[in-house]
Design a protein around this motif. Structure first.
Motif: not given
Length: 139
Positions: A113-128
């Protein structure tokens, strides 16, 4: 009656799978990806490390599942959002950050099954954010 039969035939022709026919668990591996960190006014991108996890206890009708990040790790709650030819698994981390995995219908050529994974988070106040591509196999 003829109209009802035509609608039923269209559902079969479109290949709509019945929820109970879908896998109840997947082992997912993402071999390629990019991670971007916002710093000094711009996003800086680099290759992401390989990622794998399991999606278990998948209940499409109940719109729930669990994500196991590694062997022996506690399973985290995941919400399921159904789509045409795919299922989205949405995880809200304790800190409020979002992870989204989309698992598409099985590829007949590979059996995966083809798949895509996305993460939206932050480290020490910086967007990642991170974006991965890979596949999942039924467990």
């Amino acid at each position: 009656r003829a109209a009802m039969m035509a609608v039923s035939a269209m559902g079969v022709a479109c290949g709509g799978a019945v929820a109970q026919d879908e896998p109840k668990a997947f082992a997912c591996t993402f071999d390629a990806g990019t991670v971007a960190t916002y710093d000094n006014g711009a996003f800086r991108r680099e290759a992401a490390a390989k990622l794998s996890f399991d999606l278990v206890e998948i209940d499409l009708d109940g719109q729930s599942a669990k994500l196991v990040a590694s062997a022996g790790a506690a399973a985290g709650a995941v919400r399921v959002v159904r789509a045409i030819n795919a299922n989205h698994f949405l995880e809200v981390a304790n800190e409020g950050f979002l992870n989204l995995s989309t698992v598409y219908d099985r590829d007949a050529a590979t059996g995966k099954h083809p798949a895509v994974h996305s993460r939206h988070f932050g480290l020490i106040g910086q967007p990642v954010y991170a974006q991965y591509t890979g596949s999942c196999i039924p467990k």
